[in-house]
Design a protein around this motif. Structure first.
Motif, short mmCIF file in Angstrom:
data_model
loop_
_atom_site.label_atom_id
_atom_site.label_comp_id
_atom_site.label_asym_id
_atom_site.label_seq_id
_atom_site.Cartn_x
_atom_site.Cartn_y
_atom_site.Cartn_z
N HIS A 28 -5.12 17.40 -26.18
CA HIS A 28 -4.73 18.67 -25.56
C HIS A 28 -5.49 18.88 -24.26
N HIS A 29 -6.75 18.50 -24.23
CA HIS A 29 -7.54 18.65 -23.01
C HIS A 29 -6.97 17.78 -21.88
N LEU A 30 -6.64 16.54 -22.18
CA LEU A 30 -6.10 15.65 -21.15
C LEU A 30 -4.74 16.13 -20.64
N LEU A 31 -3.95 16.72 -21.53
CA LEU A 31 -2.62 17.17 -21.12
C LEU A 31 -2.66 18.34 -20.14
N LYS A 32 -3.82 19.00 -20.02
CA LYS A 32 -3.94 20.05 -19.01
C LYS A 32 -3.74 19.49 -17.60
N PHE A 33 -4.10 18.22 -17.43
CA PHE A 33 -4.14 17.63 -16.09
C PHE A 33 -3.11 16.51 -15.90
N ASN A 112 -18.67 10.57 -31.60
CA ASN A 112 -18.45 10.94 -32.99
C ASN A 112 -17.80 12.32 -33.04
N PHE A 113 -17.66 12.90 -34.23
CA PHE A 113 -16.94 14.16 -34.36
C PHE A 113 -17.85 15.38 -34.27
N ASN A 114 -19.12 15.17 -33.98
CA ASN A 114 -20.04 16.29 -33.80
C ASN A 114 -19.56 17.17 -32.65
N ASP A 115 -19.66 18.49 -32.80
CA ASP A 115 -19.15 19.40 -31.78
C ASP A 115 -19.77 19.15 -30.42
N GLU A 116 -21.08 18.94 -30.38
CA GLU A 116 -21.76 18.73 -29.11
C GLU A 116 -21.29 17.43 -28.45
N ALA A 117 -21.05 16.39 -29.26
CA ALA A 117 -20.59 15.12 -28.71
C ALA A 117 -19.19 15.27 -28.12
N ILE A 118 -18.30 15.99 -28.80
CA ILE A 118 -16.94 16.19 -28.29
C ILE A 118 -16.98 17.01 -26.99
N ILE A 119 -17.84 18.01 -26.94
CA ILE A 119 -17.98 18.81 -25.71
C ILE A 119 -18.43 17.92 -24.56
N ARG A 120 -19.40 17.04 -24.83
CA ARG A 120 -19.86 16.11 -23.80
C ARG A 120 -18.74 15.16 -23.36
N LEU A 121 -17.95 14.71 -24.33
CA LEU A 121 -16.85 13.80 -24.02
C LEU A 121 -15.85 14.46 -23.07
N LEU A 122 -15.53 15.72 -23.33
CA LEU A 122 -14.58 16.43 -22.47
C LEU A 122 -15.19 16.69 -21.09
N LEU A 123 -16.48 16.97 -21.05
CA LEU A 123 -17.16 17.17 -19.78
C LEU A 123 -17.13 15.89 -18.94
N VAL A 124 -17.46 14.77 -19.56
CA VAL A 124 -17.44 13.49 -18.86
C VAL A 124 -16.02 13.14 -18.42
N THR A 125 -15.04 13.48 -19.24
CA THR A 125 -13.64 13.26 -18.87
C THR A 125 -13.30 13.97 -17.57
N ASP A 126 -13.70 15.24 -17.45
CA ASP A 126 -13.43 15.99 -16.22
C ASP A 126 -14.14 15.37 -15.02
#
Length: 294
Positions: A28-33, A112-126
């Motif tokens: 869903h995050h990637l589909l924003k862009f 991994n599926f940890n909330d902080e890790a997913i947040i970092r993944l989305l940040l790095v994606t941007d």
């Protein structure tokens, strides 16, 4: 006819429900862009969604792992030496949460599926989207309106509908349906029952009848009927199917049927001359299933 790649991907997510929420969040995050063509999951080691041309530069792919991890693969259009040097900088800053693997053509980042890790993944994606060029992607900094506003939100929602409905909603409804069979009829149903090359959503025995239930949760009852009926006929009539049922059952989710839906189902039932029924989940009370003909 065997299940297609998207159907196999749907089955994998149903068998691995912990992967659904993080996979949906990343997609869903990637589909924003992403401005490209419709995206869907396909069966590929174990499942994958590709945004951009598969196997081409400029793509980004999402691959849930067999363990509780998810991997993003970035293959920019930029020269690889620029990508590699920048990726090393990202790794030094985020390696506590994310695993980086630099290859000849791009960057693999695993979380991994940890909330902080997913947040970092989305940040790095941007950060990566802003730094490099990808096919049919806009820069996150060029998004001026909220994804919850107007036309942009509608575009994103349409792109993500297939994933949310087929994978997220069907998997959840399947669990509710099995619980309902147990509490209302004391039935121990089998989920994802194997029959040769096929996987039937739910199989059980009631009142002396072996029943196959196919669950669908799309944008309309009509679509639910169309999709479920095709698969039920496959399970019942295909030469490779061995576990023939006494009764077929469509289980529809998302919306209550209207008069046209009910009448169409009755006409189909008459033409097919099969022992087939249909339940729908009450959209106001999850976990309650009603007979469409009552």
């Amino acid at each position: 006819m065997q299940e297609n790649s998207s159907e196999k991907a749907s089955l994998w997510f149903k068998e691995n429900p912990k992967h659904i929420a993080p996979s949906q969040k990343v997609l869903h995050h990637l589909l924003k862009f992403y401005l490209g063509q419709h995206v869907s999951w396909r069966k590929d080691s174990p499942v994958k969604a590709v945004l951009g041309g598969n196997g081409s530069s400029g793509r980004i792919s999402i691959t849930p792992q067999k363990t509780e991890n998810i991997r993003l693969r970035f293959v920019p259009l930029d020269p690889i030496e620029h990508v590699t040097s920048f990726a090393k900088e990202l790794e030094s800053e985020h390696k506590t949460y994310l695993n980086f693997n630099l290859e000849d053509e791009g960057i693999n980042i695993t979380s991994n599926f940890n909330d902080e890790a997913i947040i970092r993944l989305l940040l790095v994606t941007d950060i990566i989207l802003n730094k490099f060029e990808f096919t049919d992607f806009v820069k996150p900094t060029s998004i001026k309106t909220s994804i919850d506003d107007g036309e942009q939100a509608q575009i994103i929602q349409r792109k993500v509908d297939t994933f949310q409905n087929i994978l997220l909603n069907e998997a959840a409804m399947e669990r509710r349906f099995i619980n309902w069979l147990k509490t209302e009829h004391n039935i121990d149903a089998t989920s994802q029952d194997s029959d040769g090359p096929f996987r039937r959503d739910v199989a059980y025995r009631l009142d002396g009848y072996n029943t196959i239930a196919e669950l669908k949760y799309t944008n309309s009852v009509r679509e639910n009927i169309e999709q479920a009926l095709g698969q039920l006929l496959r399970y019942q009539l295909h030469p490779a199917a061995n576990k023939h049922a006494d009764r077929l059952l469509i289980v529809s989710g998302g919306k209550a049927p209207n008069e046209d839906d009910i009448e169409w189902f009755k006409r189909l039932k008459k033409v097919l001359n099969l022992n087939i029924g249909m339940l729908y989940e009450d959209p106001t009370t999850n976990g309650k299933f009603e007979d469409i003909e009552k």
